[in-house]
Structure formats: C-alpha cells, structure tokens
Scaffold this motif. Structure first.
Motif, mmCIF file in Angstrom:
data_model
loop_
_atom_site.group_PDB
_atom_site.id
_atom_site.type_symbol
_atom_site.label_atom_id
_atom_site.label_comp_id
_atom_site.label_asym_id
_atom_site.label_seq_id
_atom_site.Cartn_x
_atom_site.Cartn_y
_atom_site.Cartn_z
ATOM 1 N N GLN A 231 28.989 40.926 46.251
ATOM 2 C CA GLN A 231 30.136 41.243 47.099
ATOM 3 C C GLN A 231 31.255 41.900 46.301
ATOM 4 O O GLN A 231 31.986 42.751 46.806
ATOM 5 C CB GLN A 231 30.630 39.973 47.789
ATOM 6 C CG GLN A 231 29.608 39.359 48.730
ATOM 7 C CD GLN A 231 30.057 38.023 49.291
ATOM 8 O OE1 GLN A 231 31.009 37.412 48.814
ATOM 9 N NE2 GLN A 231 29.346 37.538 50.309
ATOM 10 N N PHE A 232 31.383 41.515 45.030
ATOM 11 C CA PHE A 232 32.437 42.063 44.176
ATOM 12 C C PHE A 232 32.205 43.546 43.907
ATOM 13 O O PHE A 232 33.145 44.337 43.852
ATOM 14 C CB PHE A 232 32.471 41.285 42.862
ATOM 15 C CG PHE A 232 33.696 41.544 42.032
ATOM 16 C CD1 PHE A 232 34.948 41.203 42.506
ATOM 17 C CD2 PHE A 232 33.607 42.106 40.773
ATOM 18 C CE1 PHE A 232 36.080 41.418 41.742
ATOM 19 C CE2 PHE A 232 34.720 42.329 40.001
ATOM 20 C CZ PHE A 232 35.964 41.982 40.485
ATOM 21 N N ILE A 233 30.941 43.933 43.738
ATOM 22 C CA ILE A 233 30.631 45.345 43.516
ATOM 23 C C ILE A 233 31.026 46.171 44.722
ATOM 24 O O ILE A 233 31.582 47.264 44.604
ATOM 25 C CB ILE A 233 29.133 45.519 43.202
ATOM 26 C CG1 ILE A 233 28.812 44.917 41.834
ATOM 27 C CG2 ILE A 233 28.730 46.983 43.229
ATOM 28 C CD1 ILE A 233 27.344 44.964 41.463
ATOM 29 N N GLY A 234 30.775 45.642 45.914
ATOM 30 C CA GLY A 234 31.146 46.376 47.113
ATOM 31 C C GLY A 234 32.639 46.553 47.253
ATOM 32 O O GLY A 234 33.110 47.572 47.767
ATOM 33 N N ALA A 235 33.416 45.570 46.771
ATOM 34 C CA ALA A 235 34.867 45.649 46.902
ATOM 35 C C ALA A 235 35.525 46.387 45.742
ATOM 36 O O ALA A 235 36.646 46.878 45.874
ATOM 37 C CB ALA A 235 35.449 44.239 47.009
ATOM 38 N N HIS A 236 34.863 46.471 44.586
ATOM 39 C CA HIS A 236 35.451 47.071 43.385
ATOM 40 C C HIS A 236 34.490 48.074 42.755
ATOM 41 O O HIS A 236 34.342 48.117 41.540
ATOM 42 C CB HIS A 236 35.808 45.986 42.357
ATOM 43 C CG HIS A 236 36.822 45.005 42.838
ATOM 44 N ND1 HIS A 236 36.492 43.964 43.676
ATOM 45 C CD2 HIS A 236 38.163 44.910 42.605
ATOM 46 C CE1 HIS A 236 37.584 43.248 43.931
ATOM 47 N NE2 HIS A 236 38.606 43.796 43.301
ATOM 48 N N VAL A 237 33.845 48.874 43.585
ATOM 49 C CA VAL A 237 32.840 49.781 43.058
ATOM 50 C C VAL A 237 33.441 50.817 42.125
ATOM 51 O O VAL A 237 32.757 51.363 41.261
ATOM 52 C CB VAL A 237 32.086 50.453 44.228
ATOM 53 C CG1 VAL A 237 33.009 51.406 44.986
ATOM 54 C CG2 VAL A 237 30.850 51.188 43.744
ATOM 55 N N SER A 238 34.732 51.125 42.270
ATOM 56 C CA SER A 238 35.374 52.100 41.387
ATOM 57 C C SER A 238 35.928 51.462 40.120
ATOM 58 O O SER A 238 36.280 52.172 39.179
ATOM 59 C CB SER A 238 36.509 52.817 42.140
ATOM 60 O OG SER A 238 37.489 51.878 42.564
ATOM 61 N N ASP A 239 36.022 50.134 40.084
ATOM 62 C CA ASP A 239 36.560 49.417 38.924
ATOM 63 C C ASP A 239 35.400 48.745 38.193
ATOM 64 O O ASP A 239 35.209 47.535 38.265
ATOM 65 C CB ASP A 239 37.596 48.397 39.375
ATOM 66 C CG ASP A 239 38.323 47.759 38.193
ATOM 67 O OD1 ASP A 239 38.091 48.201 37.050
ATOM 68 O OD2 ASP A 239 39.107 46.822 38.407
ATOM 69 N N TRP A 240 34.647 49.565 37.457
ATOM 70 C CA TRP A 240 33.460 49.040 36.804
ATOM 71 C C TRP A 240 33.801 48.116 35.640
ATOM 72 O O TRP A 240 32.975 47.305 35.230
ATOM 73 C CB TRP A 240 32.583 50.188 36.322
ATOM 74 C CG TRP A 240 31.796 50.798 37.431
ATOM 75 C CD1 TRP A 240 32.038 51.973 38.070
ATOM 76 C CD2 TRP A 240 30.638 50.238 38.046
ATOM 77 N NE1 TRP A 240 31.114 52.187 39.053
ATOM 78 C CE2 TRP A 240 30.233 51.141 39.064
ATOM 79 C CE3 TRP A 240 29.902 49.069 37.861
ATOM 80 C CZ2 TRP A 240 29.133 50.908 39.872
ATOM 81 C CZ3 TRP A 240 28.803 48.838 38.666
ATOM 82 C CH2 TRP A 240 28.426 49.757 39.664
ATOM 83 N N GLY A 241 34.999 48.227 35.091
ATOM 84 C CA GLY A 241 35.395 47.319 34.022
ATOM 85 C C GLY A 241 35.422 45.885 34.491
ATOM 86 O O GLY A 241 34.898 44.977 33.827
ATOM 87 N N ALA A 242 36.003 45.651 35.677
ATOM 88 C CA ALA A 242 36.055 44.293 36.231
ATOM 89 C C ALA A 242 34.661 43.821 36.621
ATOM 90 O O ALA A 242 34.317 42.643 36.448
ATOM 91 C CB ALA A 242 36.990 44.264 37.439
ATOM 92 N N VAL A 243 33.837 44.730 37.146
ATOM 93 C CA VAL A 243 32.469 44.360 37.515
ATOM 94 C C VAL A 243 31.682 43.947 36.275
ATOM 95 O O VAL A 243 30.960 42.938 36.282
ATOM 96 C CB VAL A 243 31.776 45.531 38.237
ATOM 97 C CG1 VAL A 243 30.301 45.224 38.449
ATOM 98 C CG2 VAL A 243 32.459 45.826 39.569
ATOM 99 N N MET A 244 31.817 44.725 35.199
ATOM 100 C CA MET A 244 31.092 44.393 33.971
ATOM 101 C C MET A 244 31.629 43.106 33.344
ATOM 102 O O MET A 244 30.870 42.331 32.745
ATOM 103 C CB MET A 244 31.209 45.548 32.978
ATOM 104 C CG MET A 244 30.460 46.789 33.391
ATOM 105 S SD MET A 244 28.685 46.479 33.565
ATOM 106 C CE MET A 244 28.094 48.115 33.996
#
Length: 276
Positions: A231-244
């Motif tokens: 779900q986090f990827i869907g909400a922050h797909v442009s913020d890959w730093g937070a996803v990683m």
C-alpha cells in the motif's frame, strides 16, 4: 599426478575470488536499496554508488507510516513460529520414534502440501474464517501463517529425531519418566538445533507472507509489513527513498535472526542427515 602446493593455493584463491564476485552480484540489489534509502529525495535512477548527502529522513518517514505494520508482523511471525513448533515437535517425534504404520506416506503427504498454491489455501480459509469470526484478527493471521512453516518443520524435526537413539528414551522410561516427561526433558533438549532452525524458518515464512495478509484482512486493523509496503508503494510511488527505507526496515529483523542463529541452522539442517 599430485597437485603441487602452488597450484593448490592458486586454485583456492581463484575459488575465493569467484565466490566473492557471485556474492557481490547477489548482494548488489540490497546495497542499492540501502543507498537509495539513505539519499533523501532521490529516485532509484538518480542514486549513485555512494549517497552524496546521506540522511535518515526516509527512515523517519517509513517509521511514521510503517511502524505499526512492523510491530504487527513481529507479533504475527513470532506467534506463528511458536504455534508451528508446538504442533510440529510432537508430530515429528511420533513419526520418528513410534514406528507408526504408513509413517513415510504421512511424511510424503506433508511434503506435498507445500506444493499447494497459497492463494488456493487462502480462499478456502476465508470462508471458514468468516464463519468463525477470525477475519481481520491477529489470531486468524497467526494460525494461517503457522500453516506455511508447519510441513517444513515436521519434516525437518522428524529427520533429526530419527537419529536420536531409542535407548536414551527407553532409559528415561525405565527410570520412571512418562512418555511426555521423556519427550520434554530428553528429546526436546537434544533437538535444540533443529527446533531453532524450524522456528526460524517458520518465522521467516510468516514474516514474508503476503497472500494470507491480503486475503484474510479487509481493513487496516491487522496489517503486516508486507501489505503495508504494498500500500505504501501505491501512495509514495514517486518517493522511492521512503519506499526503500521501508524495505530496509522490514529486512532487518530477518537478517538479524539469520546472523544470530546461523550456527544453529547449520547444525539443525545437517543433524538429520546421518540417519533417515
């Protein structure tokens, strides 16, 4: 012709270099994930081999969003490992030491169950869980995830317990111990390495579960980290730093357990190879 010492050393050196190269290739995605997580405001494509301005902003964002799912995963995975060991240890001991008729068929059938696709089991469980009131519950997810590691734990523990001399248990019975007492005080301590190995793999299976988490939960009340990352990827797909950063945090508990328990894993896996 015997190999000269020089050729032997050269061959060992080349083997070491080849192993290091393979290890570097395998670990590079993990390294890239960590570098991207340490680079605030960067994308995967913009990240360099070293972070130009490393910081922990991404980890703060990840903890703020995924702190509760991480805690949920810890509770679910620990509970699943405990349930798995409680059920697998006596089952494996019975298959190993009681000479049950059709025991090998049971072991083979246990292995076959791991080939059933998880989504098939999840769909079947959902109907039962809906009737039992276990949908969107920690207990329901613990029991479902325990089923992931249970077949592996039974097979592993059975392979180890077969090698335990029956005379040891018989001596305890002669001294007045019951079957349960002998199992708890004799068999389980001797099976420590195998128990740790089985428990660790059950924890990892539950920690990495996504299918049960997605199928058996319809709200965000019980959301493990795998579903949280999805779900986090869907909400922050442009913020890959937070996803990683979220991915790094989710990998830390499993990595720490593997490092701490590596000697027990080696002994537990090889312990049952002497006698089958």
């Amino acid at each position: 012709m015997d190999r000269t010492p020089g050729r032997t050393r050269a061959g060992g050196a080349w083997n070491t270099v080849a192993a290091l190269l393979i290890l570097a290739v395998l670990l590079f995605p993990v390294y890239w994930m960590a570098v991207t997580a340490l680079q605030p405001g960067s994308s995967v494509a913009d990240a360099g081999l070293l972070p130009s301005s490393p910081g922990l902003d991404n980890f703060e964002t990840a903890l703020g969003s995924q702190g509760r799912p991480l805690l949920t995963s810890l509770v679910v995975a620990s509970g699943a490992a405990a349930v798995c060991l409680v059920l697998a240890a006596p089952a494996a001991y019975a298959l190993a030491q009681f000479g049950l008729r059709g025991g090998r068929t049971v072991v083979f059938g246990t292995l076959i169950t791991q080939m059933v696709p998880g989504i098939v089991v999840a769909n079947a469980l959902y109907s039962a869980y809906a009737q039992l009131g276990l949908v969107n519950s920690l207990l329901g997810l613990v029991l479902a995830d325990a089923s992931l590691g249970l077949p592996f734990a039974i097979v592993l523990l059975r392979a180890f317990m077969v090698s335990i001399p029956s005379q040891v248990v018989e001596a305890a019975l002669v001294d007045g111990a019951g079957r349960l007492t002998a199992f708890v005080r004799i068999v389980l301590p001797m099976s420590r390495n195998a128990l740790i190995t089985a428990g660790l793999f059950a924890f990892l299976f539950a920690w990495a579960d996504f299918v049960f988490a997605l199928t058996l939960n319809t709200t965000d009340d019980v959301r493990p980290v795998t579903l949280g990352i999805y779900q986090f990827i869907g909400a922050h797909v442009s913020d890959w730093g937070a996803v990683m950063a979220t991915a790094v945090l989710s990998a830390l508990p499993a990595a720490a357990l593997l490092v701490v328990a590596q000697k027990y894993i080696t002994a537990g896996i090889t312990g049952g190879s002497v006698k089958q």
